[in-house]
Design a protein around this motif. Structure first.
Motif, PDB file in Angstrom:
ATOM      1  N   ILE A 145     -45.449  18.927  -7.891  1.00 21.28           N
ATOM      2  CA  ILE A 145     -45.800  17.743  -7.098  1.00 21.28           C
ATOM      3  C   ILE A 145     -44.859  16.559  -7.366  1.00 21.28           C
ATOM      4  O   ILE A 145     -45.029  15.490  -6.770  1.00 21.28           O
ATOM      5  CB  ILE A 145     -47.266  17.288  -7.360  1.00 21.28           C
ATOM      6  CG1 ILE A 145     -47.478  16.974  -8.853  1.00 21.28           C
ATOM      7  CG2 ILE A 145     -48.253  18.328  -6.870  1.00 21.28           C
ATOM      8  CD1 ILE A 145     -48.836  16.349  -9.159  1.00 21.28           C
ATOM      9  N   THR A 181     -42.416  17.981 -15.349  1.00 18.57           N
ATOM     10  CA  THR A 181     -41.544  19.164 -15.373  1.00 18.57           C
ATOM     11  C   THR A 181     -42.350  20.336 -15.920  1.00 18.57           C
ATOM     12  O   THR A 181     -43.092  20.173 -16.890  1.00 18.57           O
ATOM     13  CB  THR A 181     -40.299  18.908 -16.253  1.00 18.57           C
ATOM     14  OG1 THR A 181     -40.719  18.259 -17.456  1.00 18.57           O
ATOM     15  CG2 THR A 181     -39.282  18.037 -15.553  1.00 18.57           C
ATOM     16  N   THR A 182     -42.204  21.479 -15.296  1.00 19.02           N
ATOM     17  CA  THR A 182     -42.986  22.652 -15.703  1.00 19.02           C
ATOM     18  C   THR A 182     -42.480  23.202 -17.032  1.00 19.02           C
ATOM     19  O   THR A 182     -41.267  23.383 -17.211  1.00 19.02           O
ATOM     20  CB  THR A 182     -42.881  23.762 -14.635  1.00 19.02           C
ATOM     21  OG1 THR A 182     -43.249  23.197 -13.381  1.00 19.02           O
ATOM     22  CG2 THR A 182     -43.763  24.951 -14.952  1.00 19.02           C
ATOM     23  N   LEU A 230     -56.654  13.466 -14.490  1.00 22.56           N
ATOM     24  CA  LEU A 230     -55.203  13.425 -14.713  1.00 22.56           C
ATOM     25  C   LEU A 230     -54.464  12.687 -13.600  1.00 22.56           C
ATOM     26  O   LEU A 230     -53.398  12.120 -13.825  1.00 22.56           O
ATOM     27  CB  LEU A 230     -54.662  14.848 -14.818  1.00 22.56           C
ATOM     28  CG  LEU A 230     -54.977  15.583 -16.121  1.00 22.56           C
ATOM     29  CD1 LEU A 230     -54.499  17.018 -16.055  1.00 22.56           C
ATOM     30  CD2 LEU A 230     -54.331  14.867 -17.298  1.00 22.56           C
ATOM     31  N   GLY A 231     -55.039  12.680 -12.419  1.00 26.84           N
ATOM     32  CA  GLY A 231     -54.391  12.012 -11.282  1.00 26.84           C
ATOM     33  C   GLY A 231     -54.217  10.513 -11.462  1.00 26.84           C
ATOM     34  O   GLY A 231     -53.468   9.874 -10.724  1.00 26.84           O
ATOM     35  N   SER A 254     -46.970  19.560 -13.618  1.00 26.59           N
ATOM     36  CA  SER A 254     -46.369  19.697 -12.283  1.00 26.59           C
ATOM     37  C   SER A 254     -47.365  20.205 -11.242  1.00 26.59           C
ATOM     38  O   SER A 254     -47.025  20.306 -10.064  1.00 26.59           O
ATOM     39  CB  SER A 254     -45.175  20.631 -12.365  1.00 26.59           C
ATOM     40  OG  SER A 254     -45.586  21.848 -12.950  1.00 26.59           O
ATOM     41  N   ALA A 255     -48.583  20.540 -11.662  1.00 20.78           N
ATOM     42  CA  ALA A 255     -49.674  20.969 -10.768  1.00 20.78           C
ATOM     43  C   ALA A 255     -49.203  21.950  -9.693  1.00 20.78           C
ATOM     44  O   ALA A 255     -49.326  21.675  -8.494  1.00 20.78           O
ATOM     45  CB  ALA A 255     -50.352  19.752 -10.134  1.00 20.78           C
ATOM     46  N   PRO A 256     -48.669  23.098 -10.091  1.00 18.86           N
ATOM     47  CA  PRO A 256     -48.133  24.043  -9.087  1.00 18.86           C
ATOM     48  C   PRO A 256     -49.180  24.485  -8.068  1.00 18.86           C
ATOM     49  O   PRO A 256     -48.833  24.814  -6.934  1.00 18.86           O
ATOM     50  CB  PRO A 256     -47.643  25.236  -9.928  1.00 18.86           C
ATOM     51  CG  PRO A 256     -48.169  25.020 -11.305  1.00 18.86           C
ATOM     52  CD  PRO A 256     -48.505  23.586 -11.463  1.00 18.86           C
ATOM     53  N   ASP A 257     -50.472  24.424  -8.475  1.00 22.54           N
ATOM     54  CA  ASP A 257     -51.529  24.870  -7.546  1.00 22.54           C
ATOM     55  C   ASP A 257     -51.637  24.001  -6.298  1.00 22.54           C
ATOM     56  O   ASP A 257     -52.136  24.446  -5.266  1.00 22.54           O
ATOM     57  CB  ASP A 257     -52.892  24.942  -8.280  1.00 22.54           C
ATOM     58  CG  ASP A 257     -53.247  23.661  -9.042  1.00 22.54           C
ATOM     59  OD1 ASP A 257     -52.325  22.902  -9.400  1.00 22.54           O
ATOM     60  OD2 ASP A 257     -54.442  23.414  -9.268  1.00 22.54           O
ATOM     61  N   ILE A 258     -51.169  22.749  -6.376  1.00 23.17           N
ATOM     62  CA  ILE A 258     -51.306  21.887  -5.183  1.00 23.17           C
ATOM     63  C   ILE A 258     -49.949  21.385  -4.681  1.00 23.17           C
ATOM     64  O   ILE A 258     -49.885  20.559  -3.768  1.00 23.17           O
ATOM     65  CB  ILE A 258     -52.241  20.676  -5.461  1.00 23.17           C
ATOM     66  CG1 ILE A 258     -51.728  19.859  -6.665  1.00 23.17           C
ATOM     67  CG2 ILE A 258     -53.684  21.122  -5.697  1.00 23.17           C
ATOM     68  CD1 ILE A 258     -52.400  18.489  -6.763  1.00 23.17           C
ATOM     69  N   ALA A 278     -51.455  15.636  -3.588  1.00 24.39           N
ATOM     70  CA  ALA A 278     -51.461  15.141  -4.978  1.00 24.39           C
ATOM     71  C   ALA A 278     -51.788  13.652  -5.006  1.00 24.39           C
ATOM     72  O   ALA A 278     -51.439  12.908  -4.087  1.00 24.39           O
ATOM     73  CB  ALA A 278     -50.098  15.381  -5.608  1.00 24.39           C
ATOM     74  N   ASN A 279     -52.430  13.245  -6.076  1.00 21.84           N
ATOM     75  CA  ASN A 279     -52.725  11.826  -6.280  1.00 21.84           C
ATOM     76  C   ASN A 279     -51.512  11.178  -6.953  1.00 21.84           C
ATOM     77  O   ASN A 279     -51.166  11.528  -8.084  1.00 21.84           O
ATOM     78  CB  ASN A 279     -53.968  11.707  -7.169  1.00 21.84           C
ATOM     79  CG  ASN A 279     -54.440  10.283  -7.301  1.00 21.84           C
ATOM     80  OD1 ASN A 279     -53.745   9.351  -6.892  1.00 21.84           O
ATOM     81  ND2 ASN A 279     -55.628  10.104  -7.855  1.00 21.84           N
TER      82      ASN A 279
END
Ligand code: ATP
Length: 476
Positions: A12, A69-70, A240-241, A261-265, A271-272
């Motif tokens: 995100i 960063t992932t 977390l947002g 990095s919230a890969p799910d969204i 993303a917020n």
């Protein structure tokens, strides 16, 4: 125009970076972004997750705004976050959690600042596989590192009109590492008699945070506890947002959201961006652009007050709609005030940044260990006959076997408790007469001749170590 390194990062990162760029453009913040790459996507493209060029840019500009960063789990490249913090000696991680307007949470008045030591502890990544089944991580806490973070915490408290600093630890069990952290806290606190202090064991803190968080002000913690507790604190104010952070060193700082990095969204425009916007506000305050920071803060708060929420806060606004709302607030504000002129006037009187305070923190020199003797040895061995004790000498010249433990539980001297045992043992010898390093080598060669596989020895350099060990037994 102040140059700032911008790392959009993974997942995100691009979406929330665009939010900040659009808001900065709307209010004409006098900064110029120098975009650089880091993270998993960067690794896949350029073969490195943190190019030297990116690090050089941060060193040159002294300020970076960094997206998430992932970090690959259980393998892969090293964490970019940890590498940046370590290479730039960003020793303090500042993570404020404050109740935000409009966001409905269980507690109404949370205002906690987590100050996390950012270099040491388990983040040294000193890890080993000692046998195929046994992994070890060393937890390193130093007097100098503790001195720096505690001094920073008190300086921060003074500068930000905070009343109390709480030292969080686990010194009842980790008597030496957390013990040193706590002891240093008490030492530094003597210099700040007008700030209230207290200390608390981390498990008790967690319980109190979810029952009575309003009672906490500034928390100072070792690295790993700081990481965990700051996520808990983020949860208290909306998740977390909405959790920003700053990594601060001497005259250099990197601002980033607490979240990953919230890969799910990622890529869904849901993303917020609040955590990243709040991080950018912290950055503007740090570089003295307070009035710009205040306007962004006010318009962000108005947006939240008006119930404009992204999905994580049970709203249905997209990332870009949320951002556009803040920009609309900025435009509305500029109709009624001479926004930009006002900004420039107040920013000519730059607020004193934390830098001057940090400059005055000088870690003490190393304490010489001249009066320390070799008090014994901990020898870590692999022994595969689990039903029988290892065939190691009970006495050898100046060394006497005092204790054997398996998975941290004492199994010698008897009785042997009924526990699950593995083929990994720690054998503690104490010296019955003064010994030197030659004696240690001779002892190790005796064990080696017996074909015992040893993978690690720890030279015990003070009788204290042994006393500490026996005190720690039996507590959970
Ligand atoms: P990392 O290892 O990079 O920390 P992670 O998936 O473990 O990644 P996060 O990326 O922080 O941790 O995500 C945790 C959860 O919080 C995910 O469900 C994610 O979608 C959600 N989340 C994180 N940041 C945001 C955000 N800015 N807006 C909305 N949801 C978010």
């Amino acid at each position: 125009m102040k140059k700032i390194t911008l790392i959009k990062g993974d997942g995100i990162g691009k979406e929330i970076s665009q939010s900040v760029i659009d808001i900065f453009n709307a209010i004409k913040v006098p900064v110029e972004f120098e975009e650089k790459f880091a993270g998993l996507e960067c690794f896949e493209k350029f073969g490195t997750a943190l190019p030297q060029d990116t690090l050089d840019s941060i060193k040159r500009n002294k300020i970076a705004l960094k997206g998430p960063t992932t970090t690959p789990i259980g393998g892969g490249h090293k964490s970019v976050n940890v590498t940046i913090r370590k290479s730039l000696e960003l020793f303090a991680n500042l993570r404020p959690s404050k109740t935000l307007p409009g966001i409905n949470t269980r507690f109404g008045n949370v205002d906690i600042v987590v100050i996390r030591e950012n270099i040491e502890d388990t983040y040294g990544a000193i890890e080993h596989m000692q046998t195929p089944d046994v992994a070890q991580t060393l937890r390193i806490i130093t007097y100098q590192g503790s001195y720096m973070i505690h001094s920073f915490a008190f300086q921060y408290a003074i500068k930000n009109n905070r009343k109390k600093v709480t030292c969080v630890h686990k010194a009842n069990i980790q008597k030496m590492s957390d013990g040193l952290f706590l002891k240093t806290f008490k030492e530094i606190s003597q210099n700040y008699p007008y700030i209230k202090t207290e200390d608390i064991i981390v498990d008790n803190l967690c319980m109190q945070l979810v029952t009575n968080p309003e009672r906490f002000d500034v928390l100072v913690l070792p690295n790993i506890f700081g990481d965990i507790v700051s996520d808990l604190c983020a949860g208290l104010v909306g998740g977390l947002g909405v959790a920003p952070s700053a990594n601060i060193g001497r005259n250099i700082a990197v601002f980033e959201p607490v979240h990953g990095s919230a890969p799910d969204i990622a890529g869904k425009n849901i993303a917020n961006p609040t955590a990243f916007i709040l991080s950018s506000i912290m950055m503007l305050k740090y570089i003295g652009l307070d009035s710009y920071a205040k306007i962004i803060e006010q318009t962000l708060f108005n947006t939240l007050k008006n119930g404009i929420f992204t999905k994580d806060l049970q709203g249905n606004y997209s990332t870009s709609e949320f951002t556009q709302n803040i920009i609309k607030e900025i435009n509305d504000l500029s109709k009624t005030t001479k926004l930009i002129d006002d900004c420039l006037i107040s920013d000519n009187q730059l607020t004193k940044s934390m830098n001057e305070e940090i400059e005055s923190i000088n870690p003490p020199k190393n304490t010489p260990s001249n009066d320390w003797n070799i008090a014994g040895l901990d020898v870590f061995i692999e022994w595969n006959d689990i039903d029988n004790l290892p065939e190691i000498p009970k006495n050898y010249k100046k060394f006497e076997l005092k204790m054997i433990s398996n998975r941290g539980t004492k199994i010698y001297p008897p009785p042997i408790p009924e526990i699950l045992m593995v083929n990994w043992y720690r054998c503690r010898y104490i010296s019955t007469q003064p010994v030197n390093y030659q004696d240690v080598l001779e002892f190790l060669s005796v064990i080696t001749e017996k074909n015992i596989k040893w993978m690690h020895i720890e030279v015990l350099r003070k009788y204290n170590d042994i006393e500490m060990f026996s005190k720690a037994q039996g507590e959970d």
